[in-house]
Scaffold this active site. Structure first.
Site, PDB file in Angstrom:
ATOM      1  N   SER A  95       0.792  -1.243  -0.046  1.00 11.98           N
ATOM      2  CA  SER A  95       0.076   0.084   0.114  1.00 11.98           C
ATOM      3  C   SER A  95       0.837   1.418  -0.032  1.00 11.98           C
ATOM      4  CB  SER A  95      -1.113  -0.084   1.201  1.00 11.98           C
ATOM      5  OG  SER A  95      -0.238   0.368   2.316  1.00 11.98           O
TER       6      SER A  95
ATOM      7  N   PRO B  97      -1.019   3.864   3.916  1.00 12.64           N
ATOM      8  CA  PRO B  97      -2.319   4.021   3.187  1.00 12.64           C
ATOM      9  C   PRO B  97      -3.197   2.779   3.458  1.00 12.64           C
ATOM     10  CG  PRO B  97      -0.157   4.291   1.775  1.00 12.64           C
ATOM     11  CD  PRO B  97       0.111   3.918   3.264  1.00 12.64           C
ATOM     12  N   TYR B  98      -2.641   1.662   3.736  1.00 12.53           N
ATOM     13  CA  TYR B  98      -3.348   0.280   4.326  1.00 12.53           C
ATOM     14  C   TYR B  98      -4.416   0.544   5.391  1.00 12.53           C
ATOM     15  CZ  TYR B  98      -4.018  -4.371   5.775  1.00 12.53           C
ATOM     16  OH  TYR B  98      -4.444  -5.733   6.182  1.00 12.53           O
ATOM     17  N   GLY B  99      -3.642   1.306   6.280  1.00  6.43           N
ATOM     18  CA  GLY B  99      -4.427   1.657   7.652  1.00  6.43           C
ATOM     19  C   GLY B  99      -5.632   2.610   7.330  1.00  6.43           C
TER      20      GLY B  99
ATOM     21  N   LYS C  21      -8.387   1.111   5.279  1.00  6.59           N
ATOM     22  CA  LYS C  21      -9.237   0.239   6.162  1.00  6.59           C
ATOM     23  C   LYS C  21     -10.151   0.813   7.143  1.00  6.59           C
ATOM     24  CE  LYS C  21      -7.804  -4.256   6.164  1.00  6.59           C
ATOM     25  NZ  LYS C  21      -8.551  -5.377   5.949  1.00  6.59           N
TER      26      LYS C  21
END
Length: 315
Positions: free
Chosen positions: A84, A143-145, A148
């Site tokens: 990400s 970015p992943y967090g 999510k």
């Protein structure tokens, strides 16, 4: 209050965590439909499980998977924190639209409960207090967090506007038998693979990071506990409440390695900007509503993962 759904669609039910969730639901006598990306011949799902190969971003595939089910467990995700960061736009477009579409289709299908897997390891960001409770500020640094957390917000919106009963789970760092090494997620698997193949274990920063490692079977039980007992609109951490550094994990692997004739070597790399220094989860909320507690201590779980890798040739 228990609400044991009998017909469950597991999106991503052939992935690492999904395989354990699917197997557990099947063992509990539930009717399970799995929607996965690969042909059935390439995945390990129980014989009694209905398996559909398709993209959950495809409305037709999604509608077919949801048909006849009264609950959904959503475990599908296309990226990990490292990827990400490499391509944050791809992280958004490959995960956010399909997740929102799932919420739309679930609402239209009259699904009675949706459990969505978020991330206990990334949505909180840098911890101000350990262990982290569900009311801790959410300031993700990857970015992943961020994606999510955005999906969580959409879930909340659908809960309010359409009455779709949604429960969010935030698992800690899953590990255990069957996890792929070097996927950008899963230090235990990468460490075991590295040792068996004579490679140095990569550690980012002088001591690595501190994480809440939870055996995948305990995470699966936590997800099912949230499905059966979680209250709509609520968020539940799934963690052990104990933090272990990368070096702590290697100290548990070392005697296993030595007994099999392997050496444990490390290579220290620069700390990564998207890694929070420490993440440990407080799961008392899930315990209070369901009685769930982790059953496998880290040393035992690493032993299981090591023996699995040895027995399977670390495939």
């Amino acid at each position: 209050m228990s609400d044991k759904h009998t017909s469950i669609c597991v999106i991503g039910g052939a992935g690492f965590i999904g395989t354990y969730v699917t197997r557990l639901l099947d063992q509990l006598g539930r009717s399970v439909t799995v929607l996965g990306r690969h042909d059935r011949s390439r995945v390990a799902v129980p014989n009694g499980v209905r398996y559909l190969a398709g993209d959950y971003g495809d409305p037709a595939a999604l509608q077919s998977a949801l048909r006849g089910n009264d609950a959904v467990v959503d475990l599908a995700y296309s990226t990990v924190p490292q990827t990400s960061f490499d391509d944050p736009v791809f992280d958004i477009v490959s995960n956010l639209p399909p997740s929102v579409r799932l919420l739309q289709e679930a609402a239209r299908a009259g699904i009675r409960k949706v459990v969505m897997a978020s991330s206990g390891g990334t949505v909180y960001g840098i911890a101000t207090l350990l262990p982290i409770g569900e009311d801790h500020p959410t300031n993700p640094i990857s970015p992943y967090g961020i994606t999510k957390l955005t999906i969580e917000k959409y879930a909340g919106m659908f809960g309010l506007t359409s009455g779709l009963p949604i429960v969010i789970v935030r698992p800690g760092n899953a590990y255990g038998e069957g996890q792929r090494a070097f996927s950008g997620q899963g230090f235990v698997a990468t460490a075991i693979h590295s040792v068996i193949h004579g490679m140095a274990v990569p550690v980012y920063g002088p001591f690595g990071t501190i994480r809440d490692y939870v055996h995948v079977s305990d995470i699966a039980r936590g997800i099912v506990a949230a499905l059966d007992h979680g209250q709509a609109g609520e968020i539940y951490n799934i963690g052990s409440g104990e933090g272990s550094s990368n070096l702590d994990v290697l100290a548990l692997i070392e005697p296993l390695a030595k007994s099999s004739g392997y050496d444990v070597r490390t290579t220290t790399l620069p700390a990564r900007t998207f890694d929070v220094p420490a993440n440990v989860l407080d799961s008392r909320k899930l315990t209070a509503v369901s009685g769930w507690l982790p059953a496998i201590e880290l040393a035992e779980g690493i032993g299981r993962a090591w023996r699995f890798a040895q027995d399977t040739g670390d495939r």
